[in-house]
Write an enzyme that holds these catalytic residues in place. Structure first.
Site, PDB file in Angstrom:
ATOM      1  N   SER A   1      45.807  72.179  21.370  1.00  0.00           N
ATOM      2  CA  SER A   1      46.257  71.436  20.020  1.00  0.00           C
ATOM      3  C   SER A   1      47.164  72.347  19.691  1.00  0.00           C
ATOM      4  CB  SER A   1      45.089  71.712  18.996  1.00  0.00           C
ATOM      5  OG  SER A   1      44.996  72.850  18.654  1.00  0.00           O
ATOM      6  N   LYS A   2      48.068  71.436  18.575  1.00  0.00           N
ATOM      7  CA  LYS A   2      49.146  72.279  18.043  1.00  0.00           C
ATOM      8  C   LYS A   2      48.969  73.678  17.564  1.00  0.00           C
ATOM      9  CE  LYS A   2      51.244  67.768  16.583  1.00  0.00           C
ATOM     10  NZ  LYS A   2      51.856  67.067  15.492  1.00  0.00           N
ATOM     11  N   ARG A   3      48.000  73.878  17.276  1.00  0.00           N
ATOM     12  CA  ARG A   3      47.676  75.337  16.598  1.00  0.00           C
ATOM     13  C   ARG A   3      47.714  76.505  17.714  1.00  0.00           C
ATOM     14  NH1 ARG A   3      43.336  72.340  14.274  1.00  0.00           N
ATOM     15  NH2 ARG A   3      42.026  73.140  15.904  1.00  0.00           N
TER      16      ARG A   3
END
Length: 486
Positions: free
Chosen positions: A253-255
Site C-alpha cells: 500500500s501507499k503506507r
C-alpha cells in the site's frame, strides 16, 4: 492469430508497482511472440480522475522502455484509444441496448434510497446485492420511465442458479456459483460505461488476445465471460497475477513508501533496475538468472512460469539490484546522476568527479552518497577512541606519535596525487619498521573523522589537497593531545 495485448490504466495518480507489472507482462507477452502492445486510457471513472495522471502514464512507460505500438498518440486503426473519446460516439450505450434486447441486461430505475435499503452485512462486511427488482418491469413501463426522463442504469442480467466456468492460463478452469454473481452495472446514471463493461467492448474491438491483471479480478471474470458469450465473441486468454505484498505479507500500500514507480525513482532507484525487479515479482526463469536487460526479458519471458503465490516486495533485494546496475553504469551517465546529490553536500572547490568515482561501487541508491561523503565538507565530531584499532595495533598514543612525525612530511610534500602520497606513507612505514595500517589508520581518522570511508587516506588527501589535509592533521593532533593530557 497475432498476439495483441493492452495496458489499460486509469489516470488516477502515480503508477502503482502492481500496475507497472501488469504493463510489463502485457508488453513481454506481446513482444515475445512478435505481437502488438497497445496503450488505452480508461478514464470513464470521472470521480477518480487526477489532473496530470495521463502524463505520468506516458512518462513512466517511456522511462522504463515499454514502447506501445498503438495508443492515443499512435493510431493503429482501432482508435480512439481514450475511453471518454470512444464514449462520445454512443457506442457503449448501443452495445448495452443490444444486451437489453437479448434479455442479457435490463434498465434499472431504483433510487439511491432503495439501493441503500438492500445493503446487508456478511462476514463483518457491508455488501449490496441487487434483488433484480427492475427486471420485472414491462417494456411499456420501461419506455414510460425513459420518456419521463427518469434516471437509470443498465444492469447485466446474471442467472441466480447454476454455475459459470471460465479458464485462466495460470489457475486453469474455475467454476463459480451463479448465486455469487451480482447484476453489475454496465452503464452508469451519468451515461458513462463502467470499467468492467467498457473493458470487454474495447478488448473485443481492439482484437486483444491476452488480458493480464491482478488475481483480485478473478471473481469478476465470470461476469466478463458472460458478456463475451452474450455477444457471441471469442474470450481472450486470461492471465491473473499474484498479489504483491510488503515484507510483513500485507498488501503493498501507499503506507509502505515504495508502492509506486515514482516513489522509487525519488528514492534514487534507476528505471532499468525497477523494471528488472518488477519482472521478478511473481515470475522467475528456470535458470534463476536475476539481472536482465529488457531485451533479455523479452527473449526469456514465459507467462506459464508466473507463480500463483503472493509476490513479496523485498526492498533489500531491490536495493542490491540497483547497486549492481549502478556499478555497471557508463561513467558519464553515472556522474550525471550522482552530481546533484554530491553538490547538495559539497560546497568546497573539490574534484567532484573523483568523489563520485570513490563511491560508485559502494552505493545501492544515489541518496546513499550523502552519508558517505559528508566528511569531505567538514570532519564530523568523533571520539579519540576511534584511533584505537586492534588489528592495526594502534591506540591514541601511537596515533599521536605517527601524526606528529608525518605532519612536517606532508607539509613539505608538493605532489598531492594519491600515488605520490601513498609512496610517502610507504617510505615512512619502512623507515619506522611498522605495518602499513599502523600509519594509514591514524591518517584516515584524522582526515575523515570516520572509521569507514570510500577510498583510503591518500585518496581523501588527494581530493581535499595539501592545505586542508594539513589543517585536519593539526586539528587531530590537538584533539589527541587534549584527550591524553586529561
Amino acid at each position: 492469430m497475432k498476439v495483441r495485448t493492452r495496458y489499460a490504466p486509469s489516470p488516477t495518480g502515480r503508477m502503482h508497482v502492481g500496475n507497472l507489472r501488469t504493463a510489463l507482462y502485457e508488453f513481454l507477452i506481446a513482444k515475445h511472440e512478435g505481437g502488438d502492445f497497445l496503450l488505452r486510457i480508461e478514464d470513464t471513472d470521472q470521480e477518480r480522475y487526477v489532473e496530470g495522471a495521463t502524463e505520468i502514464i506516458y512518462r513512466t512507460l517511456k522511462q522504463v522502455g515499454l514502447e506501445h505500438d498503438e495508443g492515443p498518440d499512435k493510431d493503429g486503426g482501432c482508435g480512439p484509444y481514450v475511453q471518454s473519446e470512444r464514449m462520445k460516439s454512443g457506442m457503449y450505450l448501443e452495445y448495452a441496448k443490444q444486451l437489453v434486447e437479448k434479455g442479457e441486461a435490463y434498465y434499472c430505475f431504483c433510487t439511491k434510497e432503495r439501493l441503500e435499503s438492500l445493503k446487508t452485512v456478511i462476514d463483518g462486511k457491508e455488501v449490496s446485492v441487487y434483488d433484480k427488482h427492475c427486471l420485472s418491469l414491462t417494456k411499456e413501463e420501461v419506455e414510460a420511465n425513459l420518456a419521463a426522463g427518469k434516471p437509470y442504469v443498465i444492469r447485466q442480467n446474471n442467472p441466480r442458479t447454476g454455475t459459470t466456468t471460465f479458464h485462466d492460463e495460470l489457475y486453469g478452469d474455475i467454476t463459480v456459483d451463479n448465486a455469487e454473481l451480482d447484476d453489475m452495472i454496465l452503464i452508469k446514471s451519468d451515461g458513462y460505461p463502467t470499467y468492467n463493461f467498457a473493458n470487454v467492448i474495447d478488448d473485443h474491438l481492439m482484437r486483444i488476445t491476452h488480458v493480464v491483471r491482478g488475481n483480485e479480478y478473478l471473481s469478476s471474470s465470470p461476469k466478463y465471460n458472460r458478456l463475451y458469450d452474450a455477444f457471441g465473441w471469442e474470450v481472450p486468454k486470461y492471465v491473473h497475477c499474484p498479489l504483491i505484498t510488503d515484507e510483513e505479507h500485507h498488501k503493498l500500500s501507499k503506507r509502505s513508501g515504495h508502492s509506486s514507480y515514482e516513489d522509487l525513482i525519488e528514492q534514487g532507484f534507476l528505471p532499468e533496475a525497477v523494471i528488472n525487479f518488477v519482472a521478478l515479482l511473481g515470475w522467475s526463469p528456470e535458470d534463476n538468472q536475476e539481472i536482465f536487460s529488457l531485451k533479455e526479458l523479452i527473449e526469456k519471458f514465459d507467462y506459464s512460469k508466473i507463480s500463483k503465490s503472493p509476490a513479496v516486495f523485498d526492498y533489500g533485494k531491490l536495493k542490491w539490484m540497483n547497486g549492481e546496475y549502478i556499478k555497471a553504469m557508463d561513467n558519464e551517465a553515472y556522474y550525471e546522476k550522482a552530481l546533484p546529490v554530491i553538490s547538495s553536500v559539497i560546497t568546497k572547490n573539490y574534484d567532484l568527479k573523483k568523489i563520485a568515482d570513490l563511491v560508485k561501487t559502494r552505493i545501492e541508491v544515489f541518496p546513499d552518497i550523502v552519508d558517505m561523503i559528508d566528511f569531505f565538507e567538514e570532519v564530523p565530531e568523533y571520539d579519540v577512541e576511534m584511533y584505537t584499532h586492534k588489528k592495526m595495533k594502534t591506540n591514541s598514543v601511537s596515533s599521536l606519535e605517527v601524526l606528529r612525525e608525518l605532519l612536517p612530511i606532508f607539509e613539505a610534500q608538493e605532489d598531492y596525487s594519491g600515488t605520490a602520497l601513498y609512496d610517502t606513507l610507504v617510505a615512512y612505514v619502512e623507515k619506522k619498521g611498522c605495518k602499513n595500517g599502523y600509519a594509514m589508520w591514524p591518517i584516515r581518522v584524522a582526515v575523515s573523522g570516520k572509521q569507514s570511508t570510500p577510498g583510503g587516506a591518500t585518496d581523501i588527501m588527494e581530493i581535499i589537497g595539501r592545505e586542508e589535509s594539513v589543517r585536519r592533521i593539526k586539528a587531530a593532533i590537538a584533539k589527541l593531545e587534549s584527550a591524553i593530557d586529561e
